[in-house]
Structure formats: structure tokens, C-alpha cells
Design a protein around this motif. Structure first.
Motif, PDB file in Angstrom:
ATOM      1  N   ARG A  14       3.048  -4.838  -4.283  1.00  0.00           N
ATOM      2  CA  ARG A  14       1.978  -4.007  -4.831  1.00  0.00           C
ATOM      3  C   ARG A  14       0.798  -4.872  -5.262  1.00  0.00           C
ATOM      4  O   ARG A  14      -0.373  -4.515  -5.044  1.00  0.00           O
ATOM      5  N   ARG A  17       3.925   6.169  -5.220  1.00  0.00           N
ATOM      6  CA  ARG A  17       3.839   6.471  -6.650  1.00  0.00           C
ATOM      7  C   ARG A  17       2.882   7.637  -6.911  1.00  0.00           C
ATOM      8  O   ARG A  17       3.150   8.526  -7.728  1.00  0.00           O
ATOM      9  N   ASP A  18       1.747   7.614  -6.195  1.00  0.00           N
ATOM     10  CA  ASP A  18       0.767   8.691  -6.386  1.00  0.00           C
ATOM     11  C   ASP A  18       1.304  10.042  -5.914  1.00  0.00           C
ATOM     12  O   ASP A  18       1.084  11.069  -6.557  1.00  0.00           O
ATOM     13  N   GLU A  26       0.830  -1.205   0.000  1.00  0.00           N
ATOM     14  CA  GLU A  26       0.000   0.000   0.000  1.00  0.00           C
ATOM     15  C   GLU A  26       0.866   1.256   0.000  1.00  0.00           C
ATOM     16  O   GLU A  26       0.552   2.246  -0.683  1.00  0.00           O
ATOM     17  N   TYR A  54      -1.279  -5.934  -2.295  1.00  0.00           N
ATOM     18  CA  TYR A  54      -2.133  -4.830  -1.848  1.00  0.00           C
ATOM     19  C   TYR A  54      -3.340  -4.655  -2.772  1.00  0.00           C
ATOM     20  O   TYR A  54      -4.485  -4.529  -2.321  1.00  0.00           O
ATOM     21  N   ILE A  55      -3.087  -4.635  -4.073  1.00  0.00           N
ATOM     22  CA  ILE A  55      -4.169  -4.398  -5.040  1.00  0.00           C
ATOM     23  C   ILE A  55      -5.247  -5.467  -4.909  1.00  0.00           C
ATOM     24  O   ILE A  55      -6.449  -5.156  -4.899  1.00  0.00           O
ATOM     25  N   TYR A  88       2.306   1.812  -3.427  1.00  0.00           N
ATOM     26  CA  TYR A  88       1.251   2.342  -4.283  1.00  0.00           C
ATOM     27  C   TYR A  88       1.046   3.834  -4.017  1.00  0.00           C
ATOM     28  O   TYR A  88       0.946   4.649  -4.943  1.00  0.00           O
ATOM     29  N   SER A  89       0.985   4.205  -2.724  1.00  0.00           N
ATOM     30  CA  SER A  89       0.766   5.606  -2.349  1.00  0.00           C
ATOM     31  C   SER A  89       1.956   6.486  -2.719  1.00  0.00           C
ATOM     32  O   SER A  89       1.794   7.632  -3.149  1.00  0.00           O
TER      33      SER A  89
END
Length: 367
Positions: free
Chosen positions: A190, A154-155, A148, A193-194, A151-152
Motif C-alpha cells: 500500500r 478498502r474503499d 492499488e 502505491y501511495i 487500497y481500492s
């Protein structure tokens, strides 16, 4: 109707006396009473054959994107007769809380055929990691949390906020400190998490981990042997069934012309030497959206595509141009239904949700 009763009785006794479809037709042809009856009521040999085939072979149905809604699934099962066949076209799991229960029921029914969706593909990839590295539940939880953060991060980088991105990197390292032997790369974390959080696979994973090792192996092997794409001939009409989009391969058309039924298995695809090609094939079959080229390809060769994956607003979507039907009617959504589609006459029965829908509080879950 006398003739229908006669045919029905002969069909009911066919196994005991080995009565063939041809024998039933011949009996009707030589029976005077049958001939008079046929003439009076304009019953043709073709109509008798169709009736016999429907009784002997049953009908073929398809549903898709059940997403853990066991009650809705069982309502669809109640609509089947003993000799009917049901194709479940992917995404039986996740979102709802009874995906594993649905798989367990499916695997014990000879007349249910399973085609793998993107949620099952994600599940199998995660289960492969768990099995390969013998991950504990604590390891799994920390890898998901680390995923997670990746992922965050990257954002935040995309939004130009390096300070928040750095916080994510530090959080990731803290979670990984809880794991004694770090073996997964960023892609794998990742993915975990997804599947578990973004796509609500956590319900499926919890249900799976509560099973015995033997039960886990049974489910794993069942999904591994599922199809990613299957062809079926019904009433001289040809169908391709796939979760998202069919492959455009000429050799499959040749195969289809030689044999009206068959399937490409997940185990065959993941067993390919070319891993990039394997990933590409699975991505096309389970994840493709808004690309109708596969539908057009199979229409050109005389096939109608039945697919799911992209939820409709409680009603199937018929693409007359490309001869394709999307039967995902959002079973796990607030206003969703489960569409039971009959390939024989292309009719549809809508089944209301039997459980509470899973509210998507984070805004995920549009697939």
C-alpha cells in the motif's frame, strides 16, 4: 559612502589578512575621518556591526515544497550570494519530473541545508524495501499494482460493495503471481502505491532507477543524513524549521538554549530502538496538519516556526497568534509559486513556476 567602502574592502581581504569583525570596528573607532563621517550621517556602531555581519555571514533563506520544479529551484539559487544559506524545508521531490536532479544539485552545495518532508520519508521507506529484497523493476511494478488493489478494496468495503472488493482481491493475487518470491505485506504494498501513484513519486522513482548504483547510494545517504527539524538563530531571533510541525520536547528547548543552531537527523530517528516512537516522530514532523500546538510550544520558548507541507494559494500564511509562517505556496500547482523567505528581515520573494504544472487527473495530491 566612504565608510561603507572601507568596511567592504576590509571584509573582502579578511581571509587573506585574517581580519576579524572586532578589528574592523576598532579601526573605525580610532579613525578620525570615520568618526566625523559617523556623526554627520548618524551611523552608529550597531549599524556598522549589522552591516559587517550581513557581509561576513550572509543572509539565511528558506524555501519548501519544490516538488520537482527544477527551474523554479534554480531561480531561487540565483538569488543567493556566495555566503548566503538556504534551507530547503522538505518535499523537494515528486509531482514534478526533476526531483532527483534537485537533490543532486542540493547535495553539491555547501550553503544548502535539507530538511526532510513526507515525500522524502515515503521515498526512503520504498527504497529500503527495494534494497532489502533486491526488487527488480518488474517486481516493483507488480507490487505497486497490488498495493492499488489493496487500497481500492478498502474503499469498496467501506462503501458496502463486497462484489467490487472481491474483484480487487482477485486482481491483487494475479499481480502477486508475477512475483516469484512474495515477501512484502499489505502495508508495504500500500505504501508503494501511495508514494508512486497517489503522491506522484513515480517520476522520482523512474529518475532514481535510471542512475548508476553509485549515484543511487549517494542520494540515499544524502537524504538519510537530512534533518527532520532544525533550529537557527538569525539577528538574535530564534527559528525552528520543520516540514509540518515541530516536536514538543523540553530537552530540545534546553539544547536550543545552550546552542543556538543544530538539527535532529532522519538517520537518528530511524535508528531508534522503539520503531513505533520513530514512526510517531516522523509523522509529527512531516505529516501533521491543522495542529498548532507545536507552534505554540516553541513560541512560548521564544522561537518562530517556519514550515511548509500545506500549500497556500500563491502567498505565504502568517500565523501571528502562534508565531509561525507557512512558506509552501504550491510551486507545482497551476497558480502556484515558490516562496523564497528571508529569515533576516522576514521578507519574501515569489518566484513564478518555470515548468508546466503536473495536472492531477485522479484528484490526488493535495499534500
Amino acid at each position: 559612502m566612504w565608510i561603507i567602502d572601507k568596511v567592504r574592502k576590509m571584509i573582502e581581504s579578511r581571509d587573506k589578512y585574517q581580519i576579524s569583525e572586532e578589528a574592523i570596528i576598532e579601526d573605525i573607532k580610532i579613525n578620525k575621518e570615520s568618526r566625523n563621517f559617523k556623526s554627520k550621517y548618524e551611523i552608529t556602531e550597531e549599524s556598522i556591526i549589522k552591516y559587517i555581519q550581513s557581509q561576513m555571514l550572509g543572509k539565511t533563506y528558506a524555501i519548501s515544497d519544490i516538488h520537482g520544479m527544477y527551474g523554479s529551484y534554480m531561480e531561487a539559487i540565483k538569488n543567493l550570494k556566495e555566503n548566503d544559506t538556504l534551507f530547503v524545508i522538505g518535499d523537494a521531490i515528486d509531482r514534478g519530473k526533476n526531483g532527483i536532479k534537485i537533490l543532486q544539485d542540493m547535495m553539491n552545495r555547501k550553503n544548502v541545508k535539507f530538511i526532510l518532508g513526507n515525500h522524502e520519508w515515503q521515498m526512503m521507506q520504498v527504497l529500503d524495501l527495494i534494497r532489502k529484497y533486491n526488487l527488480s523493476e518488474k517486481d516493483i511494478a507488480n507490487y505497486i499494482r497490488a498495493g492499488e488493489q489493496i487500497y481500492s478494496e478498502r474503499d469498496w468495503i467501506r462503501d458496502g460493495d463486497e462484489e467490487e472488493a472481491e474483484k480487487c482481491r482477485k486482481n491483487k493475487e494475479e499481480y502477486l503471481k508475477e512475483i516469484s518470491n512474495i515477501q512484502l505485506d499489505d502495508y508495504d504494498m500500500r505504501l508503494m502505491y501511495i508514494w508512486t501513484l497517489a503522491n506522484k513519486g513515480v517520476y522520482t522513482l523512474d529518475e532514481f532507477l535510471s542512475l548508476t548504483k553509485e549515484q543511487q547510494d549517494e542520494i540515499y545517504n544524502y537524504v538519510k543524513e537530512a534533518a527532520v527539524m532544525a533550529k537557527k538563530q538569525v539577528n538574535n531571533k530564534n527559528f525552528i524549521m520543520v516540514h509540518a510541525a515541530p516536536l514538543e520536547l523540553e530537552y530540545l528547548v534546553d539544547s536550543a538554549s545552550k546552542k543556538s543552531e543544530g538539527a535532529i537527523k532522519y538517520s537518528t530517528i530511524v535508528g531508534m530502538d522503539d520503531k513505533k516512537m520513530s514512526q510517531s516522530v516522523l509523522s509529527i514532523c512531516t505529516e501533521t496538519r491543522d495542529d498548532t500546538s507545536g507552534f505554540a510550544f516553541w513560541k512560548k520558548h521564544g522561537y518562530k516556526t517556519i514550515y511548509g507541507h500545506t500549500p497556500q494559494d500563491g502567498k505565504i500564511l502568517i500565523d501571528h497568534v502562534n508565531d509561525a509562517v507557512c512558506i509552501d505556496t504550491g510551486c507545482s500547482r497551476r497558480k502556484g509559486k515558490l516562496a523564497l523567505y528571508c529569515l533576516d528581515d522576514e521578507s519574501v520573494k515569489y518566484i513564478d513556476r518555470k515548468e508546466d504544472y503536473i495536472k492531477d487527473e485522479k484528484g490526488y495530491g493535495d499534500d
